[in-house]
Design an enzyme around this catalytic site. Structure first.
Site, PDB file in Angstrom:
ATOM      1  N   LYS A  58      85.701  98.024   2.696  1.00  0.00           N
ATOM      2  CA  LYS A  58      86.168  99.098   1.812  1.00  0.00           C
ATOM      3  C   LYS A  58      86.724 100.288   2.579  1.00  0.00           C
ATOM      4  O   LYS A  58      87.485 101.088   2.034  1.00  0.00           O
ATOM      5  CB  LYS A  58      85.070  99.523   0.851  1.00  0.00           C
ATOM      6  CG  LYS A  58      84.795  98.456  -0.212  1.00  0.00           C
ATOM      7  CD  LYS A  58      84.641  99.064  -1.569  1.00  0.00           C
ATOM      8  CE  LYS A  58      84.526  98.029  -2.670  1.00  0.00           C
ATOM      9  NZ  LYS A  58      83.451  97.050  -2.459  1.00  0.00           N
ATOM     10  N   SER A  83      79.120 101.862  -6.492  1.00  0.00           N
ATOM     11  CA  SER A  83      77.740 101.409  -6.343  1.00  0.00           C
ATOM     12  C   SER A  83      77.320 101.458  -4.881  1.00  0.00           C
ATOM     13  O   SER A  83      76.207 101.124  -4.546  1.00  0.00           O
ATOM     14  CB  SER A  83      77.597  99.993  -6.872  1.00  0.00           C
ATOM     15  OG  SER A  83      78.422  99.130  -6.128  1.00  0.00           O
ATOM     16  N   GLU A 209      82.609  84.904  -7.469  1.00  0.00           N
ATOM     17  CA  GLU A 209      81.837  85.986  -8.073  1.00  0.00           C
ATOM     18  C   GLU A 209      80.460  85.464  -8.476  1.00  0.00           C
ATOM     19  O   GLU A 209      80.235  84.253  -8.528  1.00  0.00           O
ATOM     20  CB  GLU A 209      82.594  86.587  -9.270  1.00  0.00           C
ATOM     21  CG  GLU A 209      82.872  85.600 -10.368  1.00  0.00           C
ATOM     22  CD  GLU A 209      83.798  86.173 -11.450  1.00  0.00           C
ATOM     23  OE1 GLU A 209      84.180  87.355 -11.390  1.00  0.00           O
ATOM     24  OE2 GLU A 209      84.125  85.409 -12.368  1.00  0.00           O
ATOM     25  N   GLY A 213      77.984  87.319 -13.592  1.00  0.00           N
ATOM     26  CA  GLY A 213      79.101  88.202 -13.925  1.00  0.00           C
ATOM     27  C   GLY A 213      80.419  87.488 -13.705  1.00  0.00           C
ATOM     28  O   GLY A 213      81.189  87.852 -12.812  1.00  0.00           O
ATOM     29  N   ASP A 215      83.239  87.423 -15.191  1.00  0.00           N
ATOM     30  CA  ASP A 215      84.381  87.957 -15.947  1.00  0.00           C
ATOM     31  C   ASP A 215      85.719  87.587 -15.308  1.00  0.00           C
ATOM     32  O   ASP A 215      86.711  87.383 -16.005  1.00  0.00           O
ATOM     33  CB  ASP A 215      84.277  89.479 -16.058  1.00  0.00           C
ATOM     34  CG  ASP A 215      84.267  90.135 -14.698  1.00  0.00           C
ATOM     35  OD1 ASP A 215      83.232  90.017 -14.001  1.00  0.00           O
ATOM     36  OD2 ASP A 215      85.279  90.728 -14.303  1.00  0.00           O
ATOM     37  N   SER A 307      82.314  90.043   3.527  1.00  0.00           N
ATOM     38  CA  SER A 307      82.921  91.319   3.164  1.00  0.00           C
ATOM     39  C   SER A 307      82.130  92.562   3.540  1.00  0.00           C
ATOM     40  O   SER A 307      82.706  93.647   3.629  1.00  0.00           O
ATOM     41  CB  SER A 307      83.236  91.328   1.668  1.00  0.00           C
ATOM     42  OG  SER A 307      82.106  90.915   0.927  1.00  0.00           O
TER      43      SER A 307
HETATM   44  C1  PLP Z   1      83.249  95.945  -3.138  1.00  0.00           C
HETATM   45  C2  PLP Z   1      82.765  94.739  -2.440  1.00  0.00           C
HETATM   46  C3  PLP Z   1      83.185  93.460  -2.847  1.00  0.00           C
HETATM   47  C4  PLP Z   1      84.121  93.244  -4.012  1.00  0.00           C
HETATM   48  O1  PLP Z   1      85.358  93.837  -3.771  1.00  0.00           O
HETATM   49  P1  PLP Z   1      86.400  94.101  -4.973  1.00  0.00           P
HETATM   50  O2  PLP Z   1      87.580  94.666  -4.307  1.00  0.00           O
HETATM   51  O3  PLP Z   1      85.743  95.036  -5.933  1.00  0.00           O
HETATM   52  O4  PLP Z   1      86.641  92.773  -5.601  1.00  0.00           O
HETATM   53  C5  PLP Z   1      82.744  92.382  -2.121  1.00  0.00           C
HETATM   54  N1  PLP Z   1      81.897  92.524  -1.080  1.00  0.00           N
HETATM   55  C6  PLP Z   1      81.466  93.728  -0.673  1.00  0.00           C
HETATM   56  C7  PLP Z   1      80.540  93.812   0.478  1.00  0.00           C
HETATM   57  C8  PLP Z   1      81.881  94.878  -1.342  1.00  0.00           C
HETATM   58  O5  PLP Z   1      81.446  96.077  -0.933  1.00  0.00           O
END
Ligand code: PLP
Length: 325
Positions: A58, A83, A209, A213, A215, A307
């Site tokens: 992010k 969050s 996902e 959830g 969606d 991620s």
């Molecule tokens: C935010 C996040 C996601 C999902 O990312 P989106 O861009 O909202 O789909 C996945 N893994 C981690 C660790 C995140 O912080």
């Protein structure tokens, strides 16, 4: 937040890479012969965004968005609702770019994420995620204080920034056949789509996902953005209620499918990544790994985005030893 922006393209991902150069880490890409053998793939490459600045991908979107603020926007500051990982990313990117930051966080956000956000110097405003609408709160604060809202996923500059993780992956390992990406609101996945279509046009792209959830999967099936109640899952970074108006069209156009995994499968993936690859990955970060067994990968060159790695260590320890409270 649809404003006057245009839909992002792979050129925006390339421009984001220039902006991020020297500011974001080029995270390592690792392989595991055990996980590759289990999957049946020719090779599985793991892009380790748990090792990114602020502990998740992010940072890429946050930095790319704030660095395009006008001088006036920089002075008034940046506002975010999150969050957790987006909050930390905004906090760090804002500090690096010398922009004041306010972050709206749910009152059940993991303490480690709240503390990290405060530690970066951001002001934190709490809300009840089951009773209040964070987007309304964000819009009100933006109006009152003149701050610029940078949403966690539904913004062209955020999507382009997130796409840089996938661009690096394809460039380091060569074009992949299959890419597997965690999904919350779809910023990471939409960015991955843009980078992939430019660098590995034939690559199949799967989002993953939490089952609770789904969606995103429902939205793909029905051809429109499906809204759900906040899901209960250990993947707190994917507790989103819907894809975005910017992310969905890209996902709908480019993604092969969206898969779902259970919390039990996420726990198994956390243990595999810790035990086999010695990697500390948060539950949401394990979505891609947890879905590998659903795909037929024989002979394929596969990429998986890990991620993020921000998880309270006590909670992580419980997940590892099977006491997941
Ligand atoms: C935010 C996040 C996601 C999902 O990312 P989106 O861009 O909202 O789909 C996945 N893994 C981690 C660790 C995140 O912080």
């Amino acid at each position: 937040m649809t404003g006057d922006w245009e839909a992002p393209t792979h050129r925006d991902v390339a421009a984001a890479r220039d902006r991020l150069a020297g500011h974001a880490h080029q995270t390592p890409v690792l392989t595991s012969s055990r996980l590759t053998a289990q999957s049946g793939a020719e090779v599985v490459h793991f892009k380790c965004e748990a090792l990114q600045r602020s502990g998740s991908f992010k940072f890429r979107g946050a930095y790319n968005a704030i660095s395009q603020f006008t001088d006036e926007q920089r002075r008034a500051g940046v506002l975010a609702y999150s969050s957790g990982n987006h909050a930390q990313a905004i906090g760090l990117a804002a500090r690096m770019l010398e922009v004041p930051a306010v972050v709206i966080m749910p009152d059940d956000a993991p303490a480690v994420k709240v503390d990290a956000t405060l530690g970066y110097g951001a002001e934190v405003v709490r809300y009840d995620r089951y009773a209040e609408d964070r987007e309304e709160i964000g819009a009100r604060l933006a109006l009152e204080r003149g701050m610029t809202l940078v949403p966690p996923y539904d913004h062209p500059h955020v999507i382009a920034g997130q796409g840089t993780a996938t661009a690096e992956l394809h460039e380091v390992v060569g074009p992949l056949d299959v890419l597997v990406v965690p999904v919350g609101g779809g910023g990471l996945l939409a960015g991955a789509c843009l980078a992939t279509r430019a660098l590995a046009p034939q690559c199949e792209i799967y989002g993953v996902e939490p089952e609770a959830g789904d969606d995103g999967r429902q939205s793909l099936r029905r051809g429109r953005i499906v809204h759900i109640d906040t899901p209960t899952t250990i993947a707190d970074g994917a507790q989103t209620q819907h894809l975005g108006t910017w992310t969905f069209p890209i996902i709908q156009r480019e993604v092969t499918d969206i898969l779902t995994v259970t919390d039990e499968q996420l726990v198994a993936a956390i243990r595999t990544l810790a035990g086999t690859m010695k990697l500390l990955v948060e539950p949401t970060g394990c979505l891609g790994v947890a879905a590998l067994s659903q795909l037929s990968l024989t002979g394929k060159r596969v990429g998986v985005l890990l991620s993020g790695g921000n998880v309270d260590l006590v909670r992580y320890g419980r997940l590892l030893v099977g006491d997941a409270r």
